[in-house]
Design an enzyme around this catalytic site. Structure first.
Site, PDB file in Angstrom:
ATOM      1  N   ASP A   1     -52.706   4.627  30.800  1.00 38.47           N
ATOM      2  CA  ASP A   1     -53.231   3.345  31.297  1.00 38.47           C
ATOM      3  C   ASP A   1     -53.785   3.512  32.716  1.00 38.47           C
ATOM      4  O   ASP A   1     -53.447   4.470  33.417  1.00 38.47           O
ATOM      5  CB  ASP A   1     -52.116   2.288  31.290  1.00 38.47           C
ATOM      6  CG  ASP A   1     -52.663   0.884  31.581  1.00 38.47           C
ATOM      7  OD1 ASP A   1     -53.854   0.636  31.310  1.00 38.47           O
ATOM      8  OD2 ASP A   1     -51.889   0.034  32.071  1.00 38.47           O
ATOM      9  N   ASN A   2     -54.620   2.576  33.106  1.00 41.83           N
ATOM     10  CA  ASN A   2     -55.120   2.490  34.496  1.00 41.83           C
ATOM     11  C   ASN A   2     -55.879   3.732  34.930  1.00 41.83           C
ATOM     12  O   ASN A   2     -55.784   4.135  36.093  1.00 41.83           O
ATOM     13  CB  ASN A   2     -53.962   2.242  35.481  1.00 41.83           C
ATOM     14  CG  ASN A   2     -53.108   1.060  35.109  1.00 41.83           C
ATOM     15  OD1 ASN A   2     -51.983   1.220  34.667  1.00 41.83           O
ATOM     16  ND2 ASN A   2     -53.653  -0.132  35.256  1.00 41.83           N
TER      17      ASN A   2
ATOM     18  N   LYS B   1     -49.255   6.716  39.495  1.00 41.67           N
ATOM     19  CA  LYS B   1     -50.433   7.448  39.044  1.00 41.67           C
ATOM     20  C   LYS B   1     -50.439   8.923  39.462  1.00 41.67           C
ATOM     21  O   LYS B   1     -51.048   9.737  38.787  1.00 41.67           O
ATOM     22  CB  LYS B   1     -51.700   6.720  39.500  1.00 41.67           C
ATOM     23  CG  LYS B   1     -51.708   5.224  39.083  1.00 41.67           C
ATOM     24  CD  LYS B   1     -51.302   4.960  37.624  1.00 41.67           C
ATOM     25  CE  LYS B   1     -50.837   3.519  37.386  1.00 41.67           C
ATOM     26  NZ  LYS B   1     -50.122   3.355  36.087  1.00 41.67           N
TER      27      LYS B   1
ATOM     28  N   ASP C   1     -47.739   5.236  32.007  1.00 42.95           N
ATOM     29  CA  ASP C   1     -48.062   4.037  32.788  1.00 42.95           C
ATOM     30  C   ASP C   1     -47.114   3.906  33.982  1.00 42.95           C
ATOM     31  O   ASP C   1     -46.743   2.812  34.370  1.00 42.95           O
ATOM     32  CB  ASP C   1     -47.982   2.796  31.880  1.00 42.95           C
ATOM     33  CG  ASP C   1     -48.590   1.567  32.529  1.00 42.95           C
ATOM     34  OD1 ASP C   1     -49.391   1.713  33.472  1.00 42.95           O
ATOM     35  OD2 ASP C   1     -48.244   0.442  32.101  1.00 42.95           O
TER      36      ASP C   1
ATOM     37  N   GLU D   1     -55.559  -5.449  33.750  1.00 40.77           N
ATOM     38  CA  GLU D   1     -54.776  -6.563  33.235  1.00 40.77           C
ATOM     39  C   GLU D   1     -55.024  -7.871  33.996  1.00 40.77           C
ATOM     40  O   GLU D   1     -54.958  -7.901  35.214  1.00 40.77           O
ATOM     41  CB  GLU D   1     -53.263  -6.231  33.246  1.00 40.77           C
ATOM     42  CG  GLU D   1     -52.701  -5.646  34.552  1.00 40.77           C
ATOM     43  CD  GLU D   1     -52.672  -4.114  34.582  1.00 40.77           C
ATOM     44  OE1 GLU D   1     -53.530  -3.480  33.940  1.00 40.77           O
ATOM     45  OE2 GLU D   1     -51.781  -3.565  35.264  1.00 40.77           O
TER      46      GLU D   1
HETATM   47  N1  SAM Z   1     -45.684  -0.064  31.109  1.00 39.40           N
HETATM   48  C1  SAM Z   1     -45.374  -1.339  31.737  1.00 39.40           C
HETATM   49  C2  SAM Z   1     -46.105  -2.428  31.005  1.00 39.40           C
HETATM   50  O1  SAM Z   1     -47.299  -2.265  30.708  1.00 39.40           O
HETATM   51  O2  SAM Z   1     -45.507  -3.476  30.718  1.00 39.40           O
HETATM   52  C3  SAM Z   1     -45.770  -1.353  33.188  1.00 39.40           C
HETATM   53  C4  SAM Z   1     -45.221  -0.206  34.002  1.00 39.40           C
HETATM   54  S1  SAM Z   1     -45.543  -0.362  35.745  1.00 39.40           S
HETATM   55  C5  SAM Z   1     -47.281  -0.223  35.843  1.00 39.40           C
HETATM   56  C6  SAM Z   1     -44.993   1.210  36.361  1.00 39.40           C
HETATM   57  C7  SAM Z   1     -43.483   1.372  36.385  1.00 39.40           C
HETATM   58  O3  SAM Z   1     -43.169   2.752  36.466  1.00 39.40           O
HETATM   59  C8  SAM Z   1     -42.794   0.715  37.569  1.00 39.40           C
HETATM   60  O4  SAM Z   1     -41.810  -0.167  37.091  1.00 39.40           O
HETATM   61  C9  SAM Z   1     -42.164   1.862  38.351  1.00 39.40           C
HETATM   62  O5  SAM Z   1     -40.918   1.540  38.929  1.00 39.40           O
HETATM   63  C10 SAM Z   1     -42.016   2.925  37.282  1.00 39.40           C
HETATM   64  N2  SAM Z   1     -42.108   4.312  37.749  1.00 39.40           N
HETATM   65  C11 SAM Z   1     -43.029   4.822  38.593  1.00 39.40           C
HETATM   66  N3  SAM Z   1     -42.891   6.142  38.734  1.00 39.40           N
HETATM   67  C12 SAM Z   1     -41.847   6.505  37.940  1.00 39.40           C
HETATM   68  C13 SAM Z   1     -41.219   7.751  37.643  1.00 39.40           C
HETATM   69  N4  SAM Z   1     -41.652   8.879  38.185  1.00 39.40           N
HETATM   70  N5  SAM Z   1     -40.174   7.747  36.785  1.00 39.40           N
HETATM   71  C14 SAM Z   1     -39.728   6.585  36.228  1.00 39.40           C
HETATM   72  N6  SAM Z   1     -40.295   5.384  36.456  1.00 39.40           N
HETATM   73  C15 SAM Z   1     -41.333   5.342  37.300  1.00 39.40           C
HETATM   74 MG    MG Z   2     -50.592  -0.051  33.685  1.00 38.08          MG
END
Ligand code: SAM
Ligand code: MG
Length: 214
Positions: A169-170, A144, A141, A199
């Site tokens: 997800d998504n 993408k 998640d 969501e």
């Molecule tokens: N899983 C969480 C939830 O459902 O409560 C939501 C996660 S949110 C959609 C995506 C998160 O992934 C963001 O906080 C972003 O900073 C982090 N993120 C994105 N790419 C990443 C990566 N390559 N490595 C670590 N974190 C990453």
């Molecule tokens: Mg998500």
């Protein structure tokens, strides 16, 4: 100065949720995101599907890619069996700092290891650093464009075993066409789509469950 959305989520948790009660933390966040401010948590509707996949699997070693404020971390951790461990990766230090406090408020800090850094940097080091052989369950998640490369990286690093379940997800909104094409056509996976909604909205979205066949 104006607070950030994650800071507002944390305030709501501290005000509305009971310390040590994961379900009340989940409910407080869902209520706030439905009625006040949308946020990118997996949310209650897809969260129920996530719960059922986790409950059925009863995983002992879990990896989550993308923590944000810790909502899905808490959802997963609250139903893990005793002794299970969840490693969650987050590369934004501000989000990680909030998530640590949300997870602690839920009383789940003993089950959860929040690791700050990028998935592509950590995946190759997880085995050695955490003494993990393979994961039973992985929740994808994060951003993408990383689902597919990180899945291939997990395969290469030997973090998946026959029967490991990936839940993404998504997969419709915002969508991950390259990842879907891969898990649905590769003979190494058996893949199923769970139709749901983005969501806190009515827009179609869903989760893709893919069992690694080795
Ligand atoms: N899983 C969480 C939830 O459902 O409560 C939501 C996660 S949110 C959609 C995506 C998160 O992934 C963001 O906080 C972003 O900073 C982090 N993120 C994105 N790419 C990443 C990566 N390559 N490595 C670590 N974190 C990453
Ligand atoms: Mg998500």
């Amino acid at each position: 100065t104006r607070s950030s959305r994650p800071q507002r989520l944390l305030s709501v948790v501290k005000k509305r949720a009971a310390h040590g009660d994961p379900q009340s933390v989940i409910s407080a966040i869902d209520y706030f995101c439905r009625h006040n401010e949308w946020a990118m948590n997996v949310g209650d509707e897809k969260g129920c599907i996530l719960d059922s996949v986790v409950s059925e699997l009863n995983p002992e070693r879990v990896l989550e890619l993308g923590t944000y404020c810790g909502y899905s971390t808490i959802r997963i951790a609250r139903i893990l069996p005793p002794g299970a461990r969840l490693i969650t990766l987050e590369f934004n230090p501000d989000y990680a700092a909030i998530a640590r406090q949300v997870i602690a408020w839920a009383g789940l800090e003993d089950k959860v290891q929040l690791v700050e850094g990028a998935s592509e940097d950590w995946i190759p080091r997880i085995k050695e650093h955490f003494g993990i052989e393979t994961f039973d369950f992985v929740f994808l998640d994060h951003w993408k464009d990383r689902y597919l490369p990180d899945t291939k990286l997990m395969e290469e690093c030997g973090l998946l075993r026959k029967g490991t379940v990936l839940l993404a997800d998504n997969v419709i909104c915002p969508g991950v066409p390259d990842y879907l094409q891969y898990v649905r056509s590769s003979p190494s996976y058996e893949s199923y789509y769970f139709k749901s909604h983005l969501e806190y909205t009515q827009a179609e979205d869903g989760l893709e469950k893919s069992v690694f066949l080795g």
